[in-house]
Design an enzyme around this catalytic site. Structure first.
Site, PDB file in Angstrom:
ATOM      1  N   ARG A 162      -1.517 -12.913   1.227  1.00 53.37           N
ATOM      2  CA  ARG A 162      -0.593 -12.272   0.847  1.00 53.37           C
ATOM      3  C   ARG A 162       0.433 -11.940   2.089  1.00 53.37           C
ATOM      4  O   ARG A 162       0.181 -11.247   3.465  1.00 53.37           O
ATOM      5  CB  ARG A 162      -0.981 -10.884   0.368  1.00 53.37           C
ATOM      6  N   ASP A 446      -5.233   1.546   2.032  1.00 52.41           N
ATOM      7  CA  ASP A 446      -4.264   0.680   2.665  1.00 52.41           C
ATOM      8  C   ASP A 446      -2.943   1.439   2.337  1.00 52.41           C
ATOM      9  O   ASP A 446      -2.932   2.551   2.093  1.00 52.41           O
ATOM     10  CB  ASP A 446      -4.197  -0.785   2.039  1.00 52.41           C
TER      11      ASP A 446
END
Length: 532
Positions: A162, A446
């Site tokens: 990603r 996150d």
């Protein structure tokens, strides 16, 4: 002026990654696609302003032919047919990368975005770890002499990388003296170095694409992929991308996004926390009816969240793509067996709901959750690698279903405000220290968690919301007091030197983010300026 790098040797492995040819490839990507990216970021702002004024979004009339058309995405490559368990986590340090590859998951989402701090040494180290992983020689020896290496007794997880979202710059790589697009740097270095090696190993260059807000942004990615394949002589359609549907406008353009990527698409993912963050960001000035309750009160069974996930499964399977479920973020704690057991039960329940809804796999944040997720999907899938053949023709989702935020129930409380401020400061502090995946209260957090935390407080403050438990209005004075108290609580939980170096500036940033009249679209933009 050619491409330049402000620090050509930030970490071991830089000489392998930052070669002249690799940087020349990144420069081509920047020169060909950065201007379109800039235009699309401007379009984001105008689209949001229009939605905020009306309090509405709708399926696009100009793309009705795509939604009504008879098309499917490209056939899924063998390495991505079975994705029942996906482990997520940063690609740096090497120990975490090795543990993810060895975890028993089918896929590792190697995250250079929300679970990573984009420090220049961290970016290069992540690329170097992925370089070695693609060649099967990633290893690490700890200071205590413990050796970590890739297992040979079972398959490794397939890597799906990603890159950063379109909004983030890379100030250490300059073209014509200006920062490059972080997403193009991440993708470009990875694809240039690893595409051929991955193909030779039976895998391929696979990517998760974050933060997309429109089918035009998906079209840009598709153009980038086609250009990259042509430049390196890689067969067209080799790249496969899974798009995260983690913004509210993208939820209204799922089919269009798949259509634009169809020759490179492999699926869509339901990104829970970022999706809620996007809802708050998009409708932050649209009135109190758009104010969500405490984030702990917004479950995946809320009607508007059910509409979003069921629509995703329906769209994916109608078009031959994988539907990937959300994150189980719990971190087991052997010192708290009862808490861990209760959390495992919740994870199992969550994954069972996803599997029964038709999802083809789901995410976990810790290796100990891999067996739970795998067991649930094994029971539902049986001998099949996925559920793409399971159509959800029973699902009909209207715009009002996706926008029925009041269906979440719950309320805004002082405890919720406190938790948001605590998490935002705690996460940003660790992020500033170089670690983008942070354990907070037995959860792996996150950037998405910090985003929803600080954006909720901004929305509550700027909509004059009253707290359900105390009746007090959310004001600057209240937020300042609670922020000070939660920061002091953190002072008692961390080392004094770390507190002064990272937590004090993190608290200052959070104060600015939640009290400024103007909303900051991504906290990682000002935070990035604070990273060496």
């Amino acid at each position: 002026m050619p491409i330049t790098v402000t620090d050509i040797n930030p970490t071991p492995g830089a000489d392998t990654i930052l070669t002249d040819d690799a940087l020349a490839f990144v420069e081509k990507l920047q020169r060909n696609f950065a201007a379109t990216r800039d235009e699309l970021l401007t379009k984001r702002a105008t689209d949001r302003e229009a939605a905020a004024r009306t309090g509405r979004l709708d399926f696009l009339p100009e793309t009705a032919d795509v939604r009504d058309g008879d098309w499917t995405v490209a056939e899924t490559p063998e390495a991505l047919r079975d994705r029942r368990v996906e482990m997520t986590g940063p690609a740096t340090p090497a120990k975490m990368a090795i543990n993810a590859l060895n975890s028993g998951a089918k896929v590792w989402l190697a995250d250079l975005e929300d679970a990573s701090t984009p420090s220049w040494p961290g970016v290069v180290d992540a690329e170097y770890n992925l370089y070695r992983a693609a060649r099967g020689d990633l290893s690490f020896t700890s200071d205590a002499g413990k050796i970590y290496s890739l297992r040979t007794d079972a398959p490794l997880a397939t890597v799906v990388m990603r890159p950063r979202g379109w909004h983030l710059p890379e100030r250490h790589v300059l073209v014509d003296g200006k920062p490059t697009v972080g997403a193009l740097v991440d993708f470009g270095l990875h694809f240039f170095h690893n595409a051929q090696a991955l193909l030779e190993s039976g895998s391929g260059p696979y990517y998760y694409l974050p933060k997309t807000e429109s089918y035009l942004e998906a079209r840009l990615w598709n153009d980038v992929f086609s250009f990259a394949e042509d430049e390196l002589g890689i067969p067209h359609g080799t790249i496969r991308a899974t798009m995260l549907i983690e913004t509210i406008p993208a939820a209204f353009q799922m089919e269009e996004i798949l259509y634009e990527l169809r020759e490179h698409a492999s699926g869509l993912n339901a990104g829970r926390w970022d999706y809620l963050f996007s809802i708050i960001k998009y409708f932050r000035t649209s009135g109190e009816k758009f104010v969500l309750p405490d984030r702990s009160d917004v479950s995946m069974t809320a009607p508007f969240m059910r509409a979003y996930t069921e629509q995703l499964v329906k769209v994916c399977h109608a078009r031959g793509a994988h539907a990937m479920g959300g994150m189980a973020a719990f971190i087991p704690n052997r010192r708290e067996p009862e808490v861990t057991a209760a959390a495992f039960d919740k994870v199992r329940e969550d994954k069972l709901r996803e599997a029964r809804d038709g999802f083809d796999g789901s995410w976990v944040a810790h290796p100990d959750l891999v067996p739970i997720c795998r067991e649930v999907f094994d029971d539902v899938l049986g001998d099949e690698p996925n559920q793409v053949a399971k159509k959800r023709d029973d699902v009909t989702v209207a715009p009002d279903d996706l926008l029925d935020f009041q269906s979440a129930g719950g309320s805004v409380t002082e405890a919720g405000v406190r938790l948001n401020l605590y998490v935002a400061v705690a996460y940003i502090a660790v992020w500033l220290s170089g670690n983008g995946a942070v354990a907070i209260h037995n959860l792996m957090e996150d950037a998405a968690t910090a985003e929803i935390s600080r954006s909720q407080v901004w929305q509550q403050l700027h909509n004059n919301v009253a707290l359900a438990d105390t009746g007090e209005k959310v004001t600057i004075d209240l937020v300042s007091r609670l922020l000070e108290e939660e920061t002091e609580r953190l002072r008692g939980e961390v080392d004094g030197a770390l507190f002064d170096e990272y937590y004090v500036p993190a608290a200052d940033l959070v104060r600015r983010l939640v009290t400024d009249d103007e909303f900051t679209d991504f906290l990682t933009l000002p935070a990035y300026e604070m990273v060496p």
